[in-house]
Design an enzyme around this catalytic site. Sequence first.
Site, PDB file in Angstrom:
ATOM      1  N   ASN A 184      43.314  37.283  34.876  1.00  0.00           N
ATOM      2  CA  ASN A 184      42.998  38.462  35.688  1.00  0.00           C
ATOM      3  C   ASN A 184      43.929  39.612  35.296  1.00  0.00           C
ATOM      4  OD1 ASN A 184      41.811  40.083  37.585  1.00  0.00           O
ATOM      5  ND2 ASN A 184      42.398  38.858  39.349  1.00  0.00           N
ATOM      6  N   HIS A 189      46.682  37.869  48.849  1.00  0.00           N
ATOM      7  CA  HIS A 189      45.528  36.980  48.882  1.00  0.00           C
ATOM      8  C   HIS A 189      45.206  36.465  50.282  1.00  0.00           C
ATOM      9  CE1 HIS A 189      45.903  36.802  44.467  1.00  0.00           C
ATOM     10  NE2 HIS A 189      44.661  36.356  44.476  1.00  0.00           N
TER      11      HIS A 189
END
Length: 553
Positions: free
Chosen positions: A417, A448
Amino acid sequence: MKRFIDGLRGGLSQEMMNEGPDSGSTHGGQSQGERRPPGFGGDRLPGGGAGRVRPWTQAQDWLQLSADFPCSRGIWARPGPLGQPRASPCPDAAPTSAYTAPLTPPGSPKPARLCSTRQGKRLAQPHKNQGHRPSRAPGCSLSLPPSRSSLPVCLPFSKHTFLLLGGCLLAWTAMAQYAVLVFIPAFCAVALLQSVSPEKVHRWTFSFQMTWQTLCHLGLHYTEYYLQEPPCVRFCITLSSLMLLTQRVTWLSLDIGEGKVMVKEAWRGPCVLAFCSYLLFFPALLGGPLCSFKRFQARVSRPGSPWRPPSLGPATRRGLLLLGLQLLKSLVTGMLGVGTSLADCRRLGCVYVMWTTAALFKLTYYAHWLLDESVLWAAGFGPDSGTPPHGEGEASDADIWTLETTHRLALFTRTWNRSTARWLRRLVFERAEARPLLQTFAFSAWWHGLHPGQVFGFLCWALMVEADYVIHGCATALLGPWPGKLLYRAVTWAHTQLIIAYILLAVELRSVSALRLLGASYNSFFPLVYCVCLVLLARRKRRARASPAPFTQ
């Protein structure tokens, strides 16, 4: 003095109007029938039916006429049209207009330049090809006459409006009433960007955005862990979009604080619209790599259509890669079988379950990243839309070859990512004063959602990356010929992939019960090996530093 100059100016204007096209005379080197500036030579005012004049032709005529008579401080202080600033009333002041384009097209002779001295006189300086060239007076400034053409302003306005309305429509379609949770922080962030000083804008926007996102994640925790109910799919989509919005808001605030993006006066319409469209533009609303504001603004300001038809070659490669990933995903799902989980496996069978489940997660990530990049690429904001600005890096997230072939856990972490890793590096790692690696992964767990599995997984990831640096740094000096290096690379590649599988399962399963099953299985052996190596090598380094240096003559 002012009345004398105004009378002289009116007389010259009347004389020029008498010398129309019918008189056969010319002024300032213009031939008969040539169009003069508005208000001179019988030209009609805007909206009177006369044809438009190019802005550079108007500027040439204004400068040529102004060179024939002296002017006072008030001659050029005329109000500009809507959307353009006024010209500076003082010849000594710096020009206030941002439109400082060249006055002449390429290849044409340059007009005379106007300079203002401190005594208030205005002198005309001919070009070097027109004879002598006097020295430039101090404080020389040039104020352009307002241009009638609004095409450069209308095109970015229409593109920004199109991207903003498309993002709002997509958000309401995908999230329904939960779209309000994205609209509120987006517009509040724009208000903070316009109101707070550049030195404090990042602190305010970061605090507000992370507080809002944390409250939304706590709502998900309440639904999953307290009510024991499955969360709404639309609410999960909203949380994902909110996390991407946090990336864009903080990246833009960092650019403003570092002086890379200049904010205009508060609540100027074009600036507010540009910020709103960047935070909510539909190609990156639900997914995709991070697109910086400079790349976004450069693409929107570029002339032409915001959409371009995709080329056949890249589109075919992406389509075939997506098809291959879906086939591999179906194959891995068949290998994993129905009902196979960590609760049903025994001993070494848990390693097989962990590896296949992690492979399924990685294939899903690869397919989503590739699809999101394809949408951005087709819209013109992706990596194929041109050379990225200096320091912006690549926009691609799915470097599958590097992720699947590297034997270095640190390289895997930087490549996984990639746009998010670059954002975390700039936001946390480069600004941290102590233990930047641990702070970066701790913030990633916060971003997250702070689920139990995510907290354990990201802290374990930070420890594994630190061990990777120490182990590979010591092993490089001990390796011999190429067979030993090849064996070392193969063993470390397998160990890296198994550690990544362990971390992925901890992050994705999230719950405490799944984390307990993962920790009690044989899979915990692989991160423990790195932890033991880290402790032993760190102790060895500490002893080497503490021991006295050998005495030499």
